[in-house]
Structure formats: C-alpha cells, structure tokens
Motif scaffolding. Structure first.
Motif, PDB file in Angstrom:
ATOM      1  N   TRP A 134      25.264   5.061   8.319  1.00 32.56           N
ATOM      2  CA  TRP A 134      25.965   3.764   8.289  1.00 32.56           C
ATOM      3  C   TRP A 134      26.071   3.192   9.699  1.00 32.56           C
ATOM      4  CZ3 TRP A 134      30.513   1.711  10.343  1.00 32.56           C
ATOM      5  CH2 TRP A 134      30.908   0.475   9.818  1.00 32.56           C
ATOM      6  N   ILE A 135      26.514   4.029  10.637  1.00 30.98           N
ATOM      7  CA  ILE A 135      26.632   3.582  12.027  1.00 30.98           C
ATOM      8  C   ILE A 135      25.264   3.164  12.555  1.00 30.98           C
ATOM      9  CG2 ILE A 135      27.020   4.407  14.403  1.00 30.98           C
ATOM     10  CD1 ILE A 135      29.647   3.754  13.073  1.00 30.98           C
ATOM     11  N   GLY A 136      24.242   3.973  12.241  1.00 26.65           N
ATOM     12  CA  GLY A 136      22.896   3.724  12.750  1.00 26.65           C
ATOM     13  C   GLY A 136      22.254   2.452  12.237  1.00 26.65           C
ATOM     14  N   ALA A 137      22.778   1.914  11.136  1.00 21.53           N
ATOM     15  CA  ALA A 137      22.232   0.664  10.593  1.00 21.53           C
ATOM     16  C   ALA A 137      22.797  -0.564  11.322  1.00 21.53           C
ATOM     17  CB  ALA A 137      22.539   0.563   9.089  1.00 21.53           C
ATOM     18  N   ASN A 138      23.734  -0.342  12.239  1.00 17.68           N
ATOM     19  CA  ASN A 138      24.296  -1.396  13.089  1.00 17.68           C
ATOM     20  C   ASN A 138      23.794  -1.211  14.521  1.00 17.68           C
ATOM     21  OD1 ASN A 138      26.728  -2.706  11.415  1.00 17.68           O
ATOM     22  ND2 ASN A 138      26.754  -0.507  11.035  1.00 17.68           N
ATOM     23  N   ARG A 139      23.899  -2.258  15.316  1.00 19.32           N
ATOM     24  CA  ARG A 139      23.626  -2.093  16.758  1.00 19.32           C
ATOM     25  C   ARG A 139      24.469  -3.091  17.536  1.00 19.32           C
ATOM     26  NH1 ARG A 139      19.983  -5.591  19.537  1.00 19.32           N
ATOM     27  NH2 ARG A 139      19.468  -7.377  18.242  1.00 19.32           N
ATOM     28  N   PHE A 140      24.861  -2.704  18.738  1.00 23.28           N
ATOM     29  CA  PHE A 140      25.537  -3.628  19.637  1.00 23.28           C
ATOM     30  C   PHE A 140      24.473  -4.390  20.431  1.00 23.28           C
ATOM     31  CE2 PHE A 140      30.180  -2.084  20.412  1.00 23.28           C
ATOM     32  CZ  PHE A 140      30.416  -2.199  19.057  1.00 23.28           C
ATOM     33  N   TYR A 141      24.757  -5.627  20.725  1.00 23.20           N
ATOM     34  CA  TYR A 141      23.833  -6.399  21.550  1.00 23.20           C
ATOM     35  C   TYR A 141      23.814  -5.806  22.962  1.00 23.20           C
ATOM     36  CZ  TYR A 141      23.826  -9.783  17.733  1.00 23.20           C
ATOM     37  OH  TYR A 141      23.681 -10.381  16.491  1.00 23.20           O
ATOM     38  N   PRO A 142      22.659  -5.864  23.637  1.00 18.44           N
ATOM     39  CA  PRO A 142      22.520  -5.215  24.950  1.00 18.44           C
ATOM     40  C   PRO A 142      23.580  -5.672  25.955  1.00 18.44           C
ATOM     41  CG  PRO A 142      20.377  -5.965  24.152  1.00 18.44           C
ATOM     42  CD  PRO A 142      21.406  -6.495  23.195  1.00 18.44           C
ATOM     43  N   GLY A 143      24.207  -4.686  26.592  1.00 15.90           N
ATOM     44  CA  GLY A 143      25.173  -4.965  27.657  1.00 15.90           C
ATOM     45  C   GLY A 143      26.584  -5.256  27.191  1.00 15.90           C
ATOM     46  N   VAL A 144      26.767  -5.478  25.878  1.00 14.71           N
ATOM     47  CA  VAL A 144      28.084  -5.908  25.385  1.00 14.71           C
ATOM     48  C   VAL A 144      29.110  -4.774  25.443  1.00 14.71           C
ATOM     49  CG1 VAL A 144      29.344  -6.672  23.326  1.00 14.71           C
ATOM     50  CG2 VAL A 144      27.237  -7.824  23.984  1.00 14.71           C
ATOM     51  N   ALA A 145      28.696  -3.556  25.096  1.00 11.55           N
ATOM     52  CA  ALA A 145      29.650  -2.439  25.087  1.00 11.55           C
ATOM     53  C   ALA A 145      30.267  -2.243  26.475  1.00 11.55           C
ATOM     54  CB  ALA A 145      28.972  -1.155  24.613  1.00 11.55           C
TER      55      ALA A 145
END
Length: 268
Positions: A134-145
C-alpha cells in the motif's frame, strides 16, 4: 513574524494516483462484482493509466470509484448502464465531469456516503493486510519530504483525504512525525472553512498566510470568500491539473503558479 503554510496533500505533497486507482478497482470489485469480476491485471493497468489523465477532476476520493467504473463502461459496451459512456473520451471527462457525475450517480443509483465508507474500508484492509505494498503504491514528490522536515514555517495539511492515511504516508514515506492536530482531513469541513479557522486563531495573528493547492477550482472558491483575502494562493504545477487550468490560473492575479523546486525552497 513568520509564515504559515496550509498545504493540500494529494497532488502537492504526495502522488497517490496509483494507490487510489488500485484501491478504487478493489472497491469496485466489492460494489459491482458482476461488472469487475473479469477485470484482469492488463485491464487494471489500462484503468490506472487512464486515471492518471482524468485525475485532475477528482475533489474527493470516492469519485475515483465512479471514474474507474465509467472508464470500464467506455471500454466494454456490454456492461454499460449509463447514458454517457458510449463514445466518451478522457478529454470529455476532463471537460464535463461536473455534469457527468450527477448523471451516473443517478443512473447507477449510488450514494456518496456509502461510496466514501467503502473506499475508506477497502484502503484500511489493504493497509492492514499488506502495508508495504500500500505504501509502495504512493510516492512523495522529489524534495518535498526534506522540505517538510526542515521547514521553518508553521505547516498544516488541509486535504479531502482521510487523516489516518495522511499520517501513515508522512511517517512511512517521508519519515515525518506530523502532529495529528495539524492535519485537517476528510470530515473537517470544506477547505474554505478550515482556512478561516486557521487565520482566526489568536496564535496565528501576524503570520503571513500561504495556501498551496493543485486544484484550480478550490483556489477559485477561496477567491470568492472576501474574508480570505489575506491568503497568498499558489497552484502547484506538478500536481493534478491540466495545461488549460495552468493557463487560466496564470491570468488570475490572486494566484501564483508554483514550481516544485520553488515550493521546496519556500518552506525552508
């Protein structure tokens, strides 16, 4: 005095289109088993690909359920129950979703609250049974975290996503322990109402107010509210919006088009 940023989540912080589309297919198999039983992995991939195109029309997650069924009806004539599916293109969905949605809700005899509950339940089950996928099907946009982690500004998340999913994604994808009281998720009211609450808090007096969103329609709703005239408004051009919407936003004096690299820089 400092800055306060109210951030949308999906389409600003997180690209959840893959996860939400797959969750919607899982939920559709529960809601409409006779229509979705024969949907194989290649057809699922096609639905997810199409969802990436039509995702800008979505305001609240349950609409993705409607969209995956509508996309399937455009593909398979024998299952059509709606009057709008024949010959319908993704471009027409992008243009006319606000008129299409009530028609299919009525023709399919669907209920908004029931779809919201089902969508949340299916996501919870996926999250509980196979958290890593489930987590792996999402992604944060680069640099946002990193931008969120090291921000000097006061941050709030203002989203139509259920708050528990936002917390899990911030923690697992971003390594961010975000105070739950700063997450305004589904059920906390319209975003204009949340922005009014934030600006009225005594501890926020004197702060410069910023709202970053990827839906042009939401920003236009804010502009309609005279009480919210103090907010600096930004349309994130990396999110779920179309070139046509970005062109329109560029013509609206209250709205600034924001690029991802500038966004990460602003939060520091």
């Amino acid at each position: 005095m400092g800055d306060l940023y109210a951030l949308d989540f999906d389409g600003v912080v997180c690209d959840s289109c893959g996860e939400s589309s797959l969750s919607a297919v899982k939920a559709a198999k529960v809601r409409w088993p006779s229509l979705f039983d024969d949907v194989d992995s290649s057809l699922e991939d096609w639905i997810v690909d199409q969802m990436h195109i039509v995702r800008p029309v979505v305001e609240t997650g349950y609409e993705i359920l409607l969209l995956v069924r509508l996309l399937l009806e455009t593909r398979i004539p024998s299952i059509r129950k709606s009057s709008v599916a024949e010959g319908l293109t993704v471009e027409e969905i992008l243009e006319n979703w606000l008129t299409i949605k009530p028609v299919i809700m009525s023709e399919w005899d669907e209920n908004r609250d029931a779809l919201i509950d089902l969508f949340g339940k299916v996501r919870d089950e996926w999250l509980d049974n196979d958290f890593a996928t489930w987590i792996g099907a999402n992604r944060f946009y680069p640099g946002v975290a990193d931008a969120l982690k090291f921000a000097s500004s006061k941050l709030y998340i203002v989203t139509t996503k259920q708050g528990r999913f936002v917390e899990a994604l911030l923690r697992e994808l971003g390594g961010i322990v975000f105070p739950p009281e700063r997450i305004y998720g589904l059920g906390t009211g319209p975003k204009v109402k949340v922005l009014k609450q934030l600006q009225d808090r005594p501890e926020h007096q004197g702060l410069t107010l910023h709202f970053v969103e990827d839906r042009l329609a939401t920003l236009k709703n804010v502009i309609k509210e005279p009480e919210l005239s103090k907010w600096n408004l930004y349309l994130g051009d990396w999110g779920y919006n179309t070139p046509k919407e970005r062109e329109e936003a560029a013509r609206i004096s209250r709205i600034r088009l924001l690029q991802l690299s500038d966004f990460s820089e602003k939060l520091k």
